[in-house]
Design an enzyme around this catalytic site. Structure first.
Site, mmCIF file in Angstrom:
data_model
loop_
_atom_site.group_PDB
_atom_site.id
_atom_site.type_symbol
_atom_site.label_atom_id
_atom_site.label_comp_id
_atom_site.label_asym_id
_atom_site.label_seq_id
_atom_site.Cartn_x
_atom_site.Cartn_y
_atom_site.Cartn_z
ATOM 1 N N HIS A 99 0.860 -1.204 0.000
ATOM 2 C CA HIS A 99 0.000 0.000 0.000
ATOM 3 C C HIS A 99 0.880 1.232 0.000
ATOM 4 O O HIS A 99 1.294 1.678 1.044
ATOM 5 C CB HIS A 99 -0.886 -0.018 1.237
ATOM 6 C CG HIS A 99 -1.936 1.035 1.252
ATOM 7 N ND1 HIS A 99 -1.801 2.242 1.901
ATOM 8 C CD2 HIS A 99 -3.175 1.058 0.711
ATOM 9 C CE1 HIS A 99 -2.908 2.956 1.791
ATOM 10 N NE2 HIS A 99 -3.753 2.253 1.077
ATOM 11 N N VAL A 136 2.885 3.582 2.307
ATOM 12 C CA VAL A 136 2.206 4.330 3.356
ATOM 13 C C VAL A 136 1.297 3.364 4.123
ATOM 14 O O VAL A 136 0.747 2.437 3.551
ATOM 15 C CB VAL A 136 1.413 5.521 2.759
ATOM 16 C CG1 VAL A 136 0.317 5.047 1.834
ATOM 17 C CG2 VAL A 136 0.872 6.428 3.835
ATOM 18 N N GLY A 159 -4.819 4.344 6.230
ATOM 19 C CA GLY A 159 -5.492 5.060 7.313
ATOM 20 C C GLY A 159 -6.465 4.190 8.079
ATOM 21 O O GLY A 159 -6.641 4.345 9.290
ATOM 22 N N CYS A 160 -7.090 3.222 7.389
ATOM 23 C CA CYS A 160 -8.057 2.351 8.060
ATOM 24 C C CYS A 160 -7.398 1.518 9.154
ATOM 25 O O CYS A 160 -8.062 1.142 10.122
ATOM 26 C CB CYS A 160 -8.777 1.471 7.051
ATOM 27 S SG CYS A 160 -7.699 0.385 6.107
ATOM 28 N N ASP A 181 -8.687 1.376 12.874
ATOM 29 C CA ASP A 181 -9.001 0.089 13.474
ATOM 30 C C ASP A 181 -8.286 -0.083 14.814
ATOM 31 O O ASP A 181 -8.855 -0.635 15.760
ATOM 32 C CB ASP A 181 -8.651 -1.061 12.533
ATOM 33 C CG ASP A 181 -9.293 -2.357 12.972
ATOM 34 O OD1 ASP A 181 -10.536 -2.434 12.974
ATOM 35 O OD2 ASP A 181 -8.554 -3.292 13.334
#
Length: 182
Positions: free
Chosen positions: A84, A90, A93-94, A98
């Site tokens: 990713h 990077v 963001g999830c 989480d």
């Protein structure tokens, strides 16, 4: 230390809860060994998104209802950097979001709540930065706003994520519930 009774409900040995947890203890939680069978457990690696809980208490935080501080060490070879994005590594963001839900679920079980944890949403999510392989440390801070401990066990919290001291993610009104097996 928690020990299960009736293979369901966690109890606190000597009426004392730990205020911090090592990576090995978090792995025990992921195997279902910390709060007992059928109760909240953290995901196993690689989805476990913190290496230690530095502090957990039930009276602190911005709202006086509890707080948590946890950390994740960043290493360039971590799995998410490899996929990713190709050529632009990077942390998604999830995964940070989480982690904040994971911590709220852990808090609910630590307080004695029974059932399996599930994220239920949030009111405001903001991303203002990113975690890249050159960074060193992610820190999560969670402030519990509200606890519901009746037939339903639910926590509502505000949380933020820092990387190397800079706040880059915020979540307001993050909700997690504990649900008994059907």
């Amino acid at each position: 230390m928690f020990v299960p009774i009736n293979a369901q409900a966690p109890i606190i040995l000597n009426d004392r809860r730990k205020d911090n947890y090592s990576y090995a203890e978090l792995l025990e939680c992921g195997q279902g060994d910390l709060f007992g069978p059928g109760n909240a457990q953290l995901p196993s690696p690689p989805m476990l998104m913190f290496d230690r809980i530095i502090n957990i208490d039930d009276k602190g935080g911005r709202y006086g209802k509890g707080s948590m501080l946890a950390e994740l060490d960043i290493h360039p070879e971590q799995w998410f950097f490899q996929c990713h994005f190709k050529g632009d590594p990077v942390m998604p963001g999830c995964l940070g979001l989480d982690a904040m839900w994971q911590l709220i679920g852990f808090f609910l079980a630590w307080k004695g709540g029974l059932g399996r944890g599930r994220a239920l949403g949030g009111n405001e999510i903001q991303f203002s930065g990113q975690v890249t392989p050159d960074r060193k440390l992610v820190r999560y801070e969670v402030d519990i706003k509200r606890l519901v401990q009746r037939g339903l066990v639910m926590g509502i919290a505000d949380a933020r994520m820092e990387v190397d001291g800079e706040t880059i993610y915020r979540g307001a009104g993050l909700r997690v519930g504990l649900f008994a097996e059907m």
